[in-house]
Enzyme design. Sequence first.
Site, PDB file in Angstrom:
ATOM      1  N   GLY A  88       0.820  -1.201   0.000  1.00 52.91           N
ATOM      2  CA  GLY A  88       0.000   0.000   0.000  1.00 52.91           C
ATOM      3  C   GLY A  88       0.852   1.247   0.000  1.00 52.91           C
ATOM      4  O   GLY A  88       2.021   1.221   0.392  1.00 52.91           O
TER       5      GLY A  88
ATOM      6  N   ASP B 192      -1.305  -7.177   7.378  1.00 53.69           N
ATOM      7  CA  ASP B 192      -2.756  -7.046   7.264  1.00 53.69           C
ATOM      8  C   ASP B 192      -3.222  -7.688   5.954  1.00 53.69           C
ATOM      9  O   ASP B 192      -2.728  -8.722   5.564  1.00 53.69           O
ATOM     10  CB  ASP B 192      -3.190  -5.583   7.413  1.00 53.69           C
ATOM     11  CG  ASP B 192      -2.642  -4.684   6.309  1.00 53.69           C
ATOM     12  OD1 ASP B 192      -1.772  -5.111   5.524  1.00 53.69           O
ATOM     13  OD2 ASP B 192      -3.102  -3.525   6.215  1.00 53.69           O
TER      14      ASP B 192
END
Length: 365
Positions: free
Chosen positions: A77, A156
Site C-alpha cells: 500500500g 494485514d
Amino acid sequence: MMPEDSVRGVATMSDEVILDRAGSAAVIRLNRPKALNSINLPMVRTIHTALAQYLDDPAVGAVILQGEGERGLCAGGDIRVLYDMGKAGDPEATRFWREEFPLNYAISHYRKPYIALMDGITMGGGVGLSSHGRHRIVTERTRLAMPETGIGYFPDVGATWLLPKAPGEVGTWIGLTGGEMDAADAIHAGLADALVPSERLSELVEAIGALEADAGDEAVGKVISRFAVRPGASKLQANQATIDRCFGFDRVEDILEALAREEGEFAAAARETMLKRSPTSLKLTLRLLRAGRESSGLVECLEREFGAGVEILRNHDFYEGVRAAIIDKDRNPQWSPATLDEVTAESIDRYLGGRHGSLFPDHRL
C-alpha cells in the site's frame, strides 16, 4: 458499468491501472512502476469495479493480475498517503483499508479463475492482491514479504488468516521477521502455487487467453502446469525444524530466547532482525496471528485487522517507522515503547477492542 474503452486496454477510472484483454482473459495491470506499483485508493476502486464487471461479462473467462515494469507486481500500500492523512488527523485516513480489505475478500471468493503473476517484489498489499487468489504464480525474480513490523505496523490484508495456515510456524516467522522469500519459499509457505520463468509469462497470458471463456479453473490449472518448473530448495523448508522449535511460543520474549539458544546463521539472523522491529508491532502481530489461527474465516481476520489499524494511526510507532523508512530514510526508528518489557498485554488489548464498526455488516461469521 465501465466505458467500452476498457475492453481495448485503455485506462478508465485511473491511469494507474490499465485494463486490457488477451483473448478470453481480462488483464489488470498495475501501472505505477516508479513506485513499485504501490497500490492506492483509486487503484483499489478501479480493480474492484473491474472485477465486478468481469463477473457479468460472458466473454471474460479469467482475470490476470500483473504489474508494469520489471521490478515487481506490487510493493504494498501507499503508506506515505496513510502517514500524511493520519498525521493531519484526517477522518478519511482509514478509507483505504475500508475499501482494500473488501477487495481482498472479493478476490478470495472470485467465481472466475483469478491468476496473479507475482513477478519481482510482491509485498504487503501486493500479497493481499495475490495470495487470496486461485492461481498464484511466482518467478525466479520473486521477492515476497510481509515486512510491516519494520515500520511499526503489522501484516494485514488478511495475512492473519493466510499465515497461520503455513506449515508449522513458518507463518509466525514471516509475520514477525518480515523476511524475504523467493519462489520456493513462497510455495512452501502456501502463498503461491507454481513457478513459471519470467521470460515465459507473456506466453502464459496468451495461452490462458486462448481458452474458451467457459473453460474454468481446471483448464487454467492445466495451462499453468505446462509452463511451470520445479521451484528448487526452500530455505524455509530446510529450516522448518528450527522455525517450529523457536516460533511456537505465545510470547515474543520466549521466541527471542529460543532463537538465542539455537546454533546457526538462520536463527541468529531472525533474532537480529526482530530486535530491530517495533516492540509493539511484534507483540501485536503475534497476538493477531494466534487469533487468526482460531478464527472462523477471512472476514473475522479482516475485521480484527481493521480495528488494529485504526488504533495504529493513534499511536507513535507507525509514524516513526514510516519516517525512518521513507521520509528521512535514516533507517533508525526510535520506537516507543522502546523495549518488549515496556509493552504490556493491556496495551495490546487496546488494538483488539473492535470498537470501529464493521467492514462486512451483513456477513455472518
